[in-house]
Design a protein around this motif. Structure first.
Motif, PDB file in Angstrom:
ATOM      1  N   ALA A  24       0.821  -1.209   0.000  1.00  0.00           N
ATOM      2  CA  ALA A  24       0.000   0.000   0.000  1.00  0.00           C
ATOM      3  C   ALA A  24       0.856   1.261   0.000  1.00  0.00           C
ATOM      4  O   ALA A  24       0.608   2.202  -0.759  1.00  0.00           O
ATOM      5  CB  ALA A  24      -0.930  -0.020   1.209  1.00  0.00           C
ATOM      6  N   LYS A  25       1.886   1.273   0.863  1.00  0.00           N
ATOM      7  CA  LYS A  25       2.707   2.485   0.977  1.00  0.00           C
ATOM      8  C   LYS A  25       3.525   2.750  -0.295  1.00  0.00           C
ATOM      9  O   LYS A  25       3.791   3.907  -0.625  1.00  0.00           O
ATOM     10  CB  LYS A  25       3.629   2.376   2.201  1.00  0.00           C
ATOM     11  N   SER A  26       3.918   1.676  -1.009  1.00  0.00           N
ATOM     12  CA  SER A  26       4.677   1.891  -2.252  1.00  0.00           C
ATOM     13  C   SER A  26       3.801   2.573  -3.304  1.00  0.00           C
ATOM     14  O   SER A  26       4.293   3.353  -4.126  1.00  0.00           O
ATOM     15  CB  SER A  26       5.219   0.554  -2.792  1.00  0.00           C
ATOM     16  N   VAL A  27       2.491   2.305  -3.263  1.00  0.00           N
ATOM     17  CA  VAL A  27       1.564   2.961  -4.193  1.00  0.00           C
ATOM     18  C   VAL A  27       1.343   4.399  -3.779  1.00  0.00           C
ATOM     19  O   VAL A  27       1.408   5.333  -4.593  1.00  0.00           O
ATOM     20  CB  VAL A  27       0.210   2.205  -4.244  1.00  0.00           C
ATOM     21  N   LEU A  28       1.106   4.613  -2.469  1.00  0.00           N
ATOM     22  CA  LEU A  28       0.815   5.957  -1.967  1.00  0.00           C
ATOM     23  C   LEU A  28       2.023   6.892  -2.065  1.00  0.00           C
ATOM     24  O   LEU A  28       1.872   8.110  -2.021  1.00  0.00           O
ATOM     25  CB  LEU A  28       0.326   5.882  -0.517  1.00  0.00           C
ATOM     26  N   ALA A  29       3.208   6.304  -2.205  1.00  0.00           N
ATOM     27  CA  ALA A  29       4.425   7.123  -2.299  1.00  0.00           C
ATOM     28  C   ALA A  29       4.508   7.853  -3.642  1.00  0.00           C
ATOM     29  O   ALA A  29       5.283   8.795  -3.793  1.00  0.00           O
ATOM     30  CB  ALA A  29       5.660   6.245  -2.104  1.00  0.00           C
ATOM     31  N   LEU A  30       3.699   7.400  -4.615  1.00  0.00           N
ATOM     32  CA  LEU A  30       3.728   8.016  -5.943  1.00  0.00           C
ATOM     33  C   LEU A  30       2.500   8.890  -6.158  1.00  0.00           C
ATOM     34  O   LEU A  30       1.434   8.636  -5.600  1.00  0.00           O
ATOM     35  CB  LEU A  30       3.778   6.935  -7.031  1.00  0.00           C
ATOM     36  N   SER A  31       2.652   9.904  -7.000  1.00  0.00           N
ATOM     37  CA  SER A  31       1.514  10.768  -7.330  1.00  0.00           C
ATOM     38  C   SER A  31       0.560  10.010  -8.260  1.00  0.00           C
ATOM     39  O   SER A  31       0.945   9.025  -8.901  1.00  0.00           O
ATOM     40  CB  SER A  31       1.999  12.037  -8.022  1.00  0.00           C
ATOM     41  N   LYS A  32      -0.684  10.494  -8.335  1.00  0.00           N
ATOM     42  CA  LYS A  32      -1.667   9.844  -9.211  1.00  0.00           C
ATOM     43  C   LYS A  32      -1.215   9.910 -10.676  1.00  0.00           C
ATOM     44  O   LYS A  32      -1.395   8.963 -11.434  1.00  0.00           O
ATOM     45  CB  LYS A  32      -3.040  10.529  -9.049  1.00  0.00           C
ATOM     46  N   GLU A  33      -0.617  11.029 -11.056  1.00  0.00           N
ATOM     47  CA  GLU A  33      -0.142  11.188 -12.434  1.00  0.00           C
ATOM     48  C   GLU A  33       0.931  10.147 -12.769  1.00  0.00           C
ATOM     49  O   GLU A  33       0.949   9.555 -13.853  1.00  0.00           O
ATOM     50  CB  GLU A  33       0.428  12.601 -12.661  1.00  0.00           C
ATOM     51  N   GLU A  34       1.848   9.933 -11.807  1.00  0.00           N
ATOM     52  CA  GLU A  34       2.922   8.962 -12.002  1.00  0.00           C
ATOM     53  C   GLU A  34       2.358   7.548 -12.108  1.00  0.00           C
ATOM     54  O   GLU A  34       2.807   6.727 -12.926  1.00  0.00           O
ATOM     55  CB  GLU A  34       3.928   9.058 -10.851  1.00  0.00           C
ATOM     56  N   LEU A  35       1.344   7.237 -11.301  1.00  0.00           N
ATOM     57  CA  LEU A  35       0.721   5.910 -11.334  1.00  0.00           C
ATOM     58  C   LEU A  35       0.042   5.668 -12.682  1.00  0.00           C
ATOM     59  O   LEU A  35       0.124   4.578 -13.241  1.00  0.00           O
ATOM     60  CB  LEU A  35      -0.298   5.769 -10.189  1.00  0.00           C
ATOM     61  N   VAL A  36      -0.644   6.675 -13.198  1.00  0.00           N
ATOM     62  CA  VAL A  36      -1.304   6.556 -14.513  1.00  0.00           C
ATOM     63  C   VAL A  36      -0.259   6.331 -15.603  1.00  0.00           C
ATOM     64  O   VAL A  36      -0.432   5.509 -16.503  1.00  0.00           O
ATOM     65  CB  VAL A  36      -2.157   7.814 -14.823  1.00  0.00           C
ATOM     66  N   ARG A  37       0.861   7.076 -15.514  1.00  0.00           N
ATOM     67  CA  ARG A  37       1.912   6.981 -16.528  1.00  0.00           C
ATOM     68  C   ARG A  37       2.584   5.614 -16.539  1.00  0.00           C
ATOM     69  O   ARG A  37       2.880   5.060 -17.597  1.00  0.00           O
ATOM     70  CB  ARG A  37       2.963   8.077 -16.289  1.00  0.00           C
TER      71      ARG A  37
END
Length: 414
Positions: free
Chosen positions: A380-393
């Protein structure tokens, strides 16, 4: 038009198209025999003699003389005695009559049609020869000049003015062309469309990169180094697995060259495509480690049955393994022919509060979790460490989906 002029004009045309003499005579004979069949119904009792050099043509009709009252007088190879004696008055029943048939006997229109037929046959043969020539060269590197820029393809011409096609799908995205510019590519395929050959080139094919290596690296051309496999994201990144058959030769060093001298030319030709040269090995674990370079793997678990491998890396190595836009991990997987899953190796780090993503499978669809795990996000924390834009990219997830996942994970820690 006399037979001499017809044959001579055809012979000149055939020679200009590099048609050999036996083929040229065979075409001439077939056209004249077609004329004979149309006029007489058959060509079985005709001899056609052609001298392409002098332009001479002789056509002889041979028939057997039969009695005027015979039932055979209507056969194509028989002639009544009375008719034969108009040719020569001392003919007798059972003898053979050979009559010369002149080209003029067929009429002007038929002769003109024959001339057009001859030219068309040569053009058809030229197309067939072009098809066979390039069909045998599929996979070969060619150089051609840009002739015409179209929306979906570029038309090039080779040294013999043959037209070649470089479709948009076979071009490196960064490529920009100008009329008259010299272009290198490999012959990808040759198709016959409505009787016309279409020679399709490619600059995105792994074979194109292989041919460039053969030019720049003599050891590959000489067979001392073998290219085992090439995978590419054209214009972006490529991985090349090489193997040496001589223990004294370092295959990677030979391919890269002193200070990168050999590989620089290839990189420039490919629009600055980043090329990783890897030393091939039969040891799958070692090959996977090399394929994921520059990332350093802590441990891995290989499942040969499902062709999946789980690699565990220190947090600072995960982004290196995945690469820009997931290119590194994607190409590494294709190189070793396995699906690679990246996980963070948190051993020695105390983070009891972090939660494995699989713990959320009742709230988040499993395919979404798998998309995140593919890019090394397994907690969970590895996902939350990134911005939403970065996750989409970095993933194939939509923005709304990413927002939903992030909200669910945040609630866990709140």
């Amino acid at each position: 038009m006399t037979s001499g002029l017809l044959i001579e004009s055809f012979a000149d045309f055939a020679r200009s198209k590099n048609i050999d003499r036996p083929t040229m005579i065979a075409i001439l004979e077939e056209v004249f025999r077609t004329m004979i069949r149309k006029k007489y119904g058959t060509d079985e009792n005709f001899d056609v003699i052609i001298n392409a050099e002098s332009g001479d043509l002789e056509m002889w009709r041979t028939r057997e003389i039969v009695d005027d009252d015979s039932e055979d007088i209507w056969d194509y190879d028989k002639i009544p005695l009375a008719e034969a004696r108009k040719i020569q008055d001392d003919f007798e029943v059972g003898e053979q009559v050979a009559e010369e048939v002149k080209l003029e006997d067929f009429g002007r229109r038929v002769v003109q049609t024959a001339r057009q037929t001859l030219i068309q046959k040569i053009k058809d043969m030229e197309k067939e020869l072009l098809y066979q020539k390039y069909k045998d060269q599929v996979g070969d590197l060619v150089g051609a000049e840009v002739y015409q820029l179209l929306k979906h393809e570029i038309i090039l011409v080779d040294s013999e003015s043959n037209e070649l096609s470089l479709p948009r799908t076979e071009q490196i995205p960064k490529d920009r062309y100008r009329k008259g510019e010299a272009v290198k590519a490999v012959i990808s395929r040759v198709e016959m469309i409505n009787g016309t050959p279409k020679i399709v080139l490619s600059r995105t094919s792994p074979v194109f990169l292989e041919r460039l290596f053969e030019i720049e690296v003599p050891e590959i051309y000489d067979g001392l180094i073998s290219i085992r496999k090439i995978v590419r994201e054209p214009g972006e990144r490529a991985k090349v697995a090489v193997e040496s058959y001589d223990d004294r030769i370092d295959p990677v060093g030979a391919c890269v060259g002193m200070k990168g001298s050999r590989i620089h030319g290839i990189v420039r030709e490919l629009g600055n495509e980043n090329i990783d040269v890897i030393n091939y090995t039969e040891n799958l674990e070692l090959l996977i480690s090399r394929a994921l370079s520059p990332a350093k793997i802590s441990t891995m678990q290989i499942d040969r049955d499902t062709k999946r491998v789980s690699v565990f890396l220190k947090p600072d190595q995960v982004s290196l393994a995945i690469g820009k836009g997931g290119q590194n991990i994607k190409l590494a997987g294709r190189l070793v022919d396995m699906e690679i899953d990246v996980f963070r190796d948190n051993e020695g780090q105390e983070d009891d509060e972090d939660v494995d993503l699989m713990e959320f499978s009742d709230e988040i669809d499993e395919w979404m979790i798998n998309e995140l795990r593919k890019v090394g996000l397994d907690t969970a924390k590895s996902v939350l460490a990134l911005s939403k834009e970065e996750l989409v990219r970095r993933t194939d997830l939509e923005e709304d989906t990413v927002e939903e996942i992030v909200n669910i994970l945040k609630q866990e820690f709140e």
